[in-house]
Write a protein that holds these residues in place. Structure first.
Motif, PDB file in Angstrom:
ATOM      1  N   PRO A 259      -4.029   6.925  -6.525  1.00  0.00           N
ATOM      2  CA  PRO A 259      -4.918   7.991  -6.053  1.00  0.00           C
ATOM      3  C   PRO A 259      -5.687   7.650  -4.777  1.00  0.00           C
ATOM      4  CG  PRO A 259      -5.050   7.832  -8.438  1.00  0.00           C
ATOM      5  CD  PRO A 259      -4.208   6.675  -7.975  1.00  0.00           C
ATOM      6  N   ALA A 260      -6.089   6.400  -4.635  1.00  0.00           N
ATOM      7  CA  ALA A 260      -6.853   6.012  -3.444  1.00  0.00           C
ATOM      8  C   ALA A 260      -5.982   5.955  -2.196  1.00  0.00           C
ATOM      9  CB  ALA A 260      -7.530   4.662  -3.662  1.00  0.00           C
ATOM     10  N   ARG A 261      -4.661   5.859  -2.376  1.00  0.00           N
ATOM     11  CA  ARG A 261      -3.736   5.872  -1.243  1.00  0.00           C
ATOM     12  C   ARG A 261      -2.659   6.929  -1.501  1.00  0.00           C
ATOM     13  NH1 ARG A 261      -3.541   1.968   2.759  1.00  0.00           N
ATOM     14  NH2 ARG A 261      -2.145   3.547   3.634  1.00  0.00           N
ATOM     15  N   PRO A 262      -3.024   8.212  -1.405  1.00  0.00           N
ATOM     16  CA  PRO A 262      -2.059   9.285  -1.681  1.00  0.00           C
ATOM     17  C   PRO A 262      -0.899   9.330  -0.705  1.00  0.00           C
ATOM     18  CG  PRO A 262      -4.061  10.175  -0.693  1.00  0.00           C
ATOM     19  CD  PRO A 262      -4.343   8.737  -1.019  1.00  0.00           C
ATOM     20  N   ASP A 263      -1.008   8.579   0.389  1.00  0.00           N
ATOM     21  CA  ASP A 263       0.076   8.538   1.375  1.00  0.00           C
ATOM     22  C   ASP A 263       1.173   7.546   1.001  1.00  0.00           C
ATOM     23  OD1 ASP A 263      -1.887   6.536   1.716  1.00  0.00           O
ATOM     24  OD2 ASP A 263      -1.185   6.126   3.736  1.00  0.00           O
ATOM     25  N   LEU A 264       0.980   6.790  -0.083  1.00  0.00           N
ATOM     26  CA  LEU A 264       1.941   5.761  -0.458  1.00  0.00           C
ATOM     27  C   LEU A 264       2.512   6.020  -1.849  1.00  0.00           C
ATOM     28  CD1 LEU A 264       0.092   2.514   0.721  1.00  0.00           C
ATOM     29  CD2 LEU A 264       1.798   3.864   1.972  1.00  0.00           C
ATOM     30  N   THR A 265       3.750   5.582  -2.045  1.00  0.00           N
ATOM     31  CA  THR A 265       4.402   5.622  -3.353  1.00  0.00           C
ATOM     32  C   THR A 265       4.958   4.235  -3.651  1.00  0.00           C
ATOM     33  OG1 THR A 265       5.036   7.953  -3.131  1.00  0.00           O
ATOM     34  CG2 THR A 265       6.237   6.644  -4.746  1.00  0.00           C
ATOM     35  N   ILE A 266       4.621   3.706  -4.822  1.00  0.00           N
ATOM     36  CA  ILE A 266       5.135   2.419  -5.266  1.00  0.00           C
ATOM     37  C   ILE A 266       6.350   2.679  -6.149  1.00  0.00           C
ATOM     38  CG2 ILE A 266       4.602   0.287  -6.505  1.00  0.00           C
ATOM     39  CD1 ILE A 266       1.637   0.904  -5.994  1.00  0.00           C
ATOM     40  N   VAL A 267       7.455   2.025  -5.850  1.00  0.00           N
ATOM     41  CA  VAL A 267       8.682   2.187  -6.632  1.00  0.00           C
ATOM     42  C   VAL A 267       8.995   0.848  -7.294  1.00  0.00           C
ATOM     43  CG1 VAL A 267      11.099   2.892  -6.637  1.00  0.00           C
ATOM     44  CG2 VAL A 267       9.500   3.928  -5.004  1.00  0.00           C
ATOM     45  N   LEU A 268       8.872   0.814  -8.615  1.00  0.00           N
ATOM     46  CA  LEU A 268       9.124  -0.395  -9.387  1.00  0.00           C
ATOM     47  C   LEU A 268      10.439  -0.250 -10.141  1.00  0.00           C
ATOM     48  CD1 LEU A 268       5.571  -0.941 -10.936  1.00  0.00           C
ATOM     49  CD2 LEU A 268       6.474  -1.904  -8.814  1.00  0.00           C
ATOM     50  N   HIS A 269      11.259  -1.273 -10.122  1.00  0.00           N
ATOM     51  CA  HIS A 269      12.534  -1.281 -10.837  1.00  0.00           C
ATOM     52  C   HIS A 269      12.418  -2.204 -12.048  1.00  0.00           C
ATOM     53  CE1 HIS A 269      13.742   0.273  -6.911  1.00  0.00           C
ATOM     54  NE2 HIS A 269      14.830   0.750  -7.496  1.00  0.00           N
TER      55      HIS A 269
END
Length: 299
Positions: A259-269
């Motif tokens: 939420p604090a960085r709505p410009d980023l998406t973390i993709v975990l495998h």
């Protein structure tokens, strides 16, 4: 008691709680802003109200004193985004507080923005994906450009210097990834549907239109799937990869938002309980596995 009555009573109770919270929230925000901060005289000992008075907020926001009093009292009045933005400006609300004000006032909140103080989170996010080792992880910006990735993403997914650094463009055009992705055809439709959902949520953002134009030009497969107009929210995708050193890997990718960085998406495998995927990933991250890699490990 009929369900319709129960739902009506629950909705009424919810509105009452929201209006009560609106009153307390505005009073607390008003109390923390000093007159000097907005160019008003302090008033000396005659000022008994901490922070700004209601009338002062109304004048500075360009609204009627009675209207602002009703807003702070949580009355059922008509509000507009423009007026709430004026109040938010006077009360010096952060983006999160401004969105909260919209919700309490019964309006759809504006798009989340990155607070200046949160722009230095990348070091913490780097630690997060490095701690995810030996499993692949990477971080994308709002346009699917890769911001950073861990060593496992380089060894398994083929992320490396020299590619476009745009994850969806690489999905369609990177020959190394295409050669490894056994589940490519099944996943392509989902990838495009999720990208369409993201574009639809940002219709005025020209950055998405630039990426879309590049994708259509670079990949006829993408262009054909785009015309099918499927739409899907981001979530989890099963991936099957044929790695040249360890063979079949069965992974589940999960897209996470901060939420604090709505410009980023973390993709975990995450490895699935098939084909000894976890053990193979651990070996690839070992010194022996690194020495046997076909490409230098990224990072």
């Amino acid at each position: 008691m009929p369900d319709v009555i129960v739902r009506a009573e629950a909705a009424s109770a919810g509105r009452d709680r929201r209006r009560s919270e609106l009153r307390e929230f505005l009073m607390s925000r008003r109390a923390r802003v000093s007159p000097a901060e907005v160019g008003l005289p302090e008033g000396g000992a005659r000022r008994r109200t901490p922070g700004l008075r209601r009338e002062e907020v109304a004048v500075l926001a360009g609204v009627g004193a009675s209207w602002y009093q009703w807003l702070e009292q949580g009355r059922d009045i008509s509000v507009s985004p423009q007026v709430l933005d004026s109040v938010a400006r006077v009360l010096r609300l952060s983006n999160a507080e401004r969105r909260h004000l919209y919700v309490l006032a019964g309006l759809n909140p504006p798009a989340a923005e990155v607070e200046p103080a949160k722009r230095d989170m990348c070091e913490g996010l780097r630690r997060l994906i490095d701690t995810w080792m030996p499993y692949p992880a990477h971080i994308m910006d709002r346009y699917y450009n890769c911001v950073m990735y861990n060593d496992a993403a380089g060894a398994v997914l083929g992320m490396r210097p020299g590619t476009t650094w745009n994850c969806i463009l690489d999905f369609f055009t990177d020959p190394l990834y295409r050669a490894r992705a056994r589940s490519w055809e099944q996943n392509a439709r989902t990838v495009v549907a999720q990208f369409r959902a993201t574009c639809a949520a940002n219709p005025e953002d020209e950055g998405f239109q630039e990426v879309l134009a590049e994708l259509k030009e670079a990949s006829a497969e993408f262009a054909a799937l785009w015309e099918e107009r499927d739409i899907e929210d981001a979530g989890q995708i099963r991936k099957e990869l044929d790695h040249p050193l360890v063979g079949l890997l069965c992974l589940e990718s999960t897209a996470l938002k901060v939420p604090a960085r709505p410009d980023l998406t973390i993709v975990l495998h995450t490895p699935l309980d098939e084909a000894n995927s976890a053990g193979k990933l651990e070996w690839l991250a070992s010194p022996e596995g690194r020495r046997g890699a076909m490409y230098p490990v990224a990072g």
